[in-house]
Design a protein around this motif. Structure first.
Motif, PDB file in Angstrom:
ATOM      1  N   LEU A   1       1.913  -2.875   9.422  1.00 27.27           N
ATOM      2  CA  LEU A   1       2.158  -1.657   9.206  1.00 27.27           C
ATOM      3  C   LEU A   1       3.619  -1.197   9.413  1.00 27.27           C
ATOM      4  N   ARG A   2       4.021  -1.596  10.824  1.00 27.43           N
ATOM      5  CA  ARG A   2       5.460  -1.389  11.212  1.00 27.43           C
ATOM      6  C   ARG A   2       6.482  -2.331  10.719  1.00 27.43           C
ATOM      7  N   GLY A   3       5.927  -3.483  10.311  1.00 29.38           N
ATOM      8  CA  GLY A   3       6.844  -4.463   9.587  1.00 29.38           C
ATOM      9  C   GLY A   3       7.223  -4.042   8.307  1.00 29.38           C
ATOM     10  N   ALA A   4       6.537  -3.407   7.488  1.00 33.33           N
ATOM     11  CA  ALA A   4       6.460  -3.034   5.970  1.00 33.33           C
ATOM     12  C   ALA A   4       7.601  -1.896   5.770  1.00 33.33           C
ATOM     13  N   ASN A   5       8.108  -1.826   4.749  1.00 33.92           N
ATOM     14  CA  ASN A   5       9.083  -0.875   4.116  1.00 33.92           C
ATOM     15  C   ASN A   5       8.083  -0.056   3.345  1.00 33.92           C
ATOM     16  N   THR A   6       7.386   0.502   3.730  1.00 34.44           N
ATOM     17  CA  THR A   6       6.600   1.601   2.813  1.00 34.44           C
ATOM     18  C   THR A   6       6.824   3.201   3.230  1.00 34.44           C
ATOM     19  N   HIS A   7       7.658   3.248   4.374  1.00 34.44           N
ATOM     20  CA  HIS A   7       7.792   4.957   4.697  1.00 34.44           C
ATOM     21  C   HIS A   7       9.187   5.277   4.641  1.00 34.44           C
ATOM     22  N   LEU A   8       9.345   6.617   4.173  1.00 33.32           N
ATOM     23  CA  LEU A   8      10.842   7.161   3.925  1.00 33.32           C
ATOM     24  C   LEU A   8      11.299   7.694   5.108  1.00 33.32           C
ATOM     25  N   ARG A   9      10.355   7.444   6.249  1.00 36.18           N
ATOM     26  CA  ARG A   9      11.083   8.303   7.329  1.00 36.18           C
ATOM     27  C   ARG A   9      10.510   7.215   8.438  1.00 36.18           C
ATOM     28  N   PRO A  10      11.420   7.440   9.716  1.00 32.36           N
ATOM     29  CA  PRO A  10      11.161   6.572  10.887  1.00 32.36           C
ATOM     30  C   PRO A  10       9.629   6.917  11.385  1.00 32.36           C
ATOM     31  N   LEU A  11       9.013   5.795  11.707  1.00 33.46           N
ATOM     32  CA  LEU A  11       7.455   5.922  12.335  1.00 33.46           C
ATOM     33  C   LEU A  11       7.600   6.535  13.814  1.00 33.46           C
ATOM     34  N   HIS A  12       6.829   7.217  14.069  1.00 34.92           N
ATOM     35  CA  HIS A  12       6.387   7.417  15.516  1.00 34.92           C
ATOM     36  C   HIS A  12       6.271   6.126  16.249  1.00 34.92           C
ATOM     37  N   PRO A  13       6.811   6.095  17.418  1.00 30.26           N
ATOM     38  CA  PRO A  13       6.770   4.722  18.191  1.00 30.26           C
ATOM     39  C   PRO A  13       5.407   4.574  18.767  1.00 30.26           C
ATOM     40  N   LEU A  14       5.175   3.445  18.985  1.00 32.36           N
ATOM     41  CA  LEU A  14       3.676   3.296  19.482  1.00 32.36           C
ATOM     42  C   LEU A  14       3.727   3.712  20.924  1.00 32.36           C
ATOM     43  N   PRO A  15       2.591   3.795  21.780  1.00 29.35           N
ATOM     44  CA  PRO A  15       2.456   4.184  23.065  1.00 29.35           C
ATOM     45  C   PRO A  15       3.152   2.960  23.596  1.00 29.35           C
ATOM     46  N   GLN A  16       3.394   3.495  24.685  1.00 34.35           N
ATOM     47  CA  GLN A  16       4.116   2.485  25.709  1.00 34.35           C
ATOM     48  C   GLN A  16       3.087   1.571  26.276  1.00 34.35           C
ATOM     49  N   ASP A  17       1.956   1.755  26.402  1.00 32.85           N
ATOM     50  CA  ASP A  17       0.884   0.895  26.996  1.00 32.85           C
ATOM     51  C   ASP A  17       0.116   0.090  25.728  1.00 32.85           C
TER      52      ASP A  17
END
Length: 897
Positions: free
Chosen positions: A436-452
């Motif tokens: 999902l993070r590598g796909a170009n399916t969102h028109l907005r920046p995704l919320h970053p994943l948790p640090q851990d």
């Protein structure tokens, strides 16, 4: 008023019955659907968005038509079997529904877990026999699972009824755990290998979509279609969730609905707050200050507790919700939250679903939009909840399971299955999140994943290693054999599986585990997962199963399990089984079963007779003479019956009988020899000639069969001579009339007359005796001459000396040939024949000399000496220790030799 009281009373009784009776009986369920194995193509990723079982309607979600052909859901609660996991087990599967505590206690005293489950051995045989073709292997697996499931459900019901202090009840619980592990193993096997074999015949690993995916749903769909690792991990998750669903149905005493029917969350806290606002002091409030508001975060924000009763209900609800999620029933968990008044909690369980908008290209044809477009935001919040140690452990585990937070889930997992489920879900979540993070399916920046959030993805091998390293697993269930089987099946590592099973064989296996291993090996063979290098390990397992079946004494199981052994072992093991069967009816039944399953009954019966004939033959038969017929001799004589059932084996019957009679004659056991000879049907030679002529069209027997028949005639001639001499000896010595005693001098007239009459009678009897003696003497001499002058080479001399007599001794040890070697040389035969001639030709000569000397036939006695000394017969070779001069020989009536 009376009607209302009656209604309340009936309602109370119903609640009491629901609480004390069989759990789950009063909850509305959907009917079970037809069960069948599914592959990834049968499951629908749309369940990721809808929270329902793929292709499975439940009572908590509407049935939505499925049109997609794509693979498994990423985090959905789907099952690999199309079945309503919330449905109660039918009464026919549980047995008698009227089982009460008393009858259950009586059953426990009789150890039902061991006794009642014995039927599984025959049921597995019947299932294997009824599915002979390779196309039926999946139906065979399904029926294996079904019969195990029936026994598991019956034992589970018994365990709930019987007091646990019963001494014999421990064995029942052990058998229950074994069958539970076996049921789960068959489920896993069907799910994994239906996918793997389907994959081998298709191109699942090639991309199935030409266009770039435009939604999260499409991204994950392509991931499942192109990645075998994720597909198999999802199969494992679905398998674990289905197992948990069945366990939830059997262990559901702590369900929320059993403790109240209110739809108001925290009703005791709410009532207390209302009373305080109205100035009413509740006597049971306690000294602790409660929360002052009813929002979901009030307790955490204010640091104040809920009412004690509400806290208990909260813990019970969270435990039940997690149990539903662990069982793959997210919709049921949401529905439970709503029914308990926790609508907000039910809504939070919707946030993990993948967003899917099917309308980007053609807005005129609008279709429902599903899933959560802000799933990334929900995941960040859920991750924070799962990481917050101030919250109850089960609440953290609920959101941790949905967002991939592994530590929070592991905190409430205490079994091998639970820990494996937690790790595998986290693994799939990592793969999905990466896509999902590598796909170009969102028109907005995704919320970053948790640090851990873990940076390195799990592999299925790494998951299993991590599971085994957990302390709770190592302490309790690390050496569970069914877990080890399931581990290697998940890894598709047949070599390690069989090597581990081989170690178990040396240490001894429980009967049910051995049965499971046997049918597992047979299944893996049929689908081509056993290489040639692993066949010896499989053979050892099958041999152990045959040995166990022999110890149980089940003829049908021994026959069928023997039939799956390599050909060179079938004769050996089935002959071992037949060794101790003495009843004629049981013998015929065992041979009939052997023929039914395709065993070589001729080789088997020959092997078992040879084994019995040569058993306990430790002493040298020439070194010790025991003329009495022993019980061991009678067993050996009875064994010949194995070869008399089939006329085609009459040559072998004669051969084995001759060999045994030679042994008896060497030991001077004339009586045992005669008993065995009389057992052989008198028409045996005619049957041999007829069968040979039918088979070859020629009346000339082969040299080996000719020698067998000739030896049979030699023994018959000797026994006839022996009987004739016995008759002569008895007549000559026992039936000779006695002369009357002369009266004394000076006796009276009457005494003289009586003497004269007695003398006349004596003379008459003497004439009759002499006449009979003459006939008996001629018959005895003729029969004894028949032994000495046996045609075509002599007595016990083969007519075809260049051919060696074969002896069936079992099987060749050369495994590489893979064939039964039924015939091996009999090196002692020629020696035995020589010994018998050296023993009995001198004795027959002495008997004949005895007759001729006793009957004063000296002329013929001299002729006998000439015959013995002649070069034509060369009988003098066997009289090295006996002088030609006739000696006086006296014989006992019953043992003239």
């Amino acid at each position: 008023m009376v009607g209302n009281k009656k209604t309340l009373l009936e309602d109370s009784l119903a609640r009491l019955d629901a609480a004390l009776g069989s759990p789950g009986g009063g909850v509305m369920r959907t009917p079970r659907t037809v069960r069948r194995m599914l592959t990834s193509k049968d499951l629908d990723v749309s369940s990721i968005m809808e929270g329902t079982l793929s292709g499975l309607p439940t009572s908590f979600s509407p049935v939505i038509p499925r049109t997609s052909h794509i693979g498994l859901s990423a985090l959905a609660s789907s099952c690999m079997i199309v079945d309503d996991v919330t449905a109660p087990v039918p009464a026919t599967m549980l047995g008698d529904t009227t089982l009460d505590a008393t009858s259950a206690a009586l059953l426990a005293d009789d150890d039902p877990g061991v006794r009642a489950t014995q039927v599984l051995f025959s049921e597995f045989i019947n299932i294997m026999v009824s599915h002979p073709s390779e196309a039926q292997v999946w139906d065979e697996l399904e029926q294996y699972e079904q019969v195990c499931c029936q026994q598991v459900n019956s034992l589970a019901k018994l365990i709930r009824k019987v007091p646990i202090h019963r001494a014999n009840f421990t064995n029942t619980q052990k058998v229950y755990q074994q069958l539970l592990g076996e049921r789960n193993t068959w489920r896993l096997l069907g799910s994994l290998y239906s996918e793997r074999l389907g994959e081998d015949t298709s191109s699942n690993d090639s991309p199935m979509m030409d266009n770039e995916p435009t939604t999260d749903y499409a991204v994950v769909t392509r991931l499942y279609d192109t990645n075998r690792t994720v597909r198999e991990a999802q199969i494992v998750i679905d398998w674990l969730e289905r197992n948990a669903a069945d366990e939830c149905d059997n262990n559901c005493y702590d369900r929320v609905e059993y403790f109240g029917d209110t739809h108001i969350a925290w009703e005791n806290t709410l009532k207390t707050l209302k009373n305080e606002s109205s100035g009413i002091v509740h006597p049971l409030k306690g000294a602790r200050p409660l929360v002052t508001s009813m929002d979901p975060d009030s307790s955490l924000r204010q640091g104040r507790p809920l009412h004690d009763l509400d806290q208990e209900d909260e813990i019970r609800l969270l435990r039940s919700v997690f149990s539903y999620i662990r069982s793959g029933q997210v919709s049921a968990a949401e529905d439970l939250c709503v029914k308990s008044g926790h609508h907000w909690r039910g809504a939070t369980l919707e946030g993990w679903k993948l967003h899917h908008d099917p309308n980007p290209e053609d807005p005129s044809q609008r279709q429902p939009i599903s899933g959560n477009p802000y799933r990334d935001v929900w995941k960040a919040v859920a991750w924070r909840i799962a990481s917050d140690e101030r919250l109850p452990s089960h609440e953290r585990a609920i959101y941790g399971a949905l967002c991939g937070h592994l530590p929070s889930v592991l905190a409430v997992c205490h079994t091998w299955y639970d820990v494996l489920w937690a790790y595998t879900r986290a693994m799939v979540d990592q793969w999905v999140e990466e896509q999902l993070r590598g796909a170009n399916t969102h028109l907005r920046p995704l919320h970053p994943l948790p640090q851990d959030f873990p940076e390195e993805k799990f592999s299925i091998k790494g998951v299993l290693e991590a599971v085994e390293s957990r302390p709770e697993v190592q302490k309790l269930q690390h050496k569970n054999p069914y877990h080890i089987l399931q581990k290697y099946l998940i890894l598709d590592d047949m070599e390690s599986l069989l090597q581990e099973a081989h170690v178990w064989l040396r240490n001894g296996l429980a009967p049910h585990l051995l049965r499971c291993l046997t049918h597992l090996v047979l299944f893996l063979r049929r689908i081509g997962r056993i290489s040639q290098q692993l066949e010896p390990l499989c053979t050892d397992i099958l041999e152990a199963c045959v040995k166990e079946a022999i110890e149980r004494g089940d003829v049908e199981q021994v026959a069928w399990y023997t039939s799956v052994l390599p050909t060179w072992l079938q004769v050996e093991w089935y002959a071992r089984f037949l060794h101790n069967i003495t009843d004629d009816h049981h013998r015929r039944h065992a041979l009939q079963l052997a023929a039914t399953v395709g065993l070589d009954t001729h080789a088997i019966t020959s092997a078992v007779v040879t084994s019995i004939r040569l058993s306990s033959n430790i002493r040298d038969p020439e070194g010790e003479v025991v003329s009495e017929t022993t019980a061991e001799d009678r067993v050996k004589i009875s064994a010949i019956d194995w070869l008399l059932y089939d006329p085609q084996q009459r040559v072998e019957a004669l051969r084995q009988s001759n060999a045994l009679m030679r042994t008896f004659l060497v030991s001077r056991k004339i009586g045992a020899t005669r008993v065995l000879f009389n057992k052989i049907p008198s028409d045996s030679v005619d049957i041999i000639m007829r069968e040979h002529e039918v088979e070859t069209g020629s009346s000339d027997l082969p040299p080996q069969a000719e020698n067998v028949v000739r030896e049979y005639f030699c023994i018959r001639t000797f026994l006839s001579a022996q009987d004739s001499f016995t008759d002569w000896f008895d007549h000559y010595h026992q039936k000779r009339p006695s002369a009357p005693q002369k009266p004394a001098a000076g006796s009276g007239f009457s005494q003289q007359v009586a003497y004269e009459q007695a003398e006349q009678q004596y003379k008459g009897e003497m004439e009759r005796w002499q006449h009979t003696l003459k006939l008996i003497t001629k018959t005895a001499c003729d029969h004894l001459y028949n032994v000495l002058l046996f045609p075509e080479g002599g007595w016990l001399v083969d007519s075809a000396l260049e051919d060696q007599e074969p002896e069936i001794t079992g099987v060749s040890g050369a495994e590489e040939s893979g064939e039964v070697r039924a015939e091996t040389p009999e090196p002692n035969r020629a020696h035995h024949l020589s010994v018998l001639r050296s023993i009995y030709i001198p004795q027959v000569t002495s008997l004949l000399q005895n007759i001729l000397h006793s009957t004063q036939n000296y002329k013929e006695s001299l002729q006998l000496a000439d015959i013995i000394a002649s070069e034509q017969h060369q009988l003098y070779k066997w009289r090295k220790e006996v002088p030609l001069r006739t000696t006086s020989v006296h014989f006992h009536h019953n043992s003239p030799l």
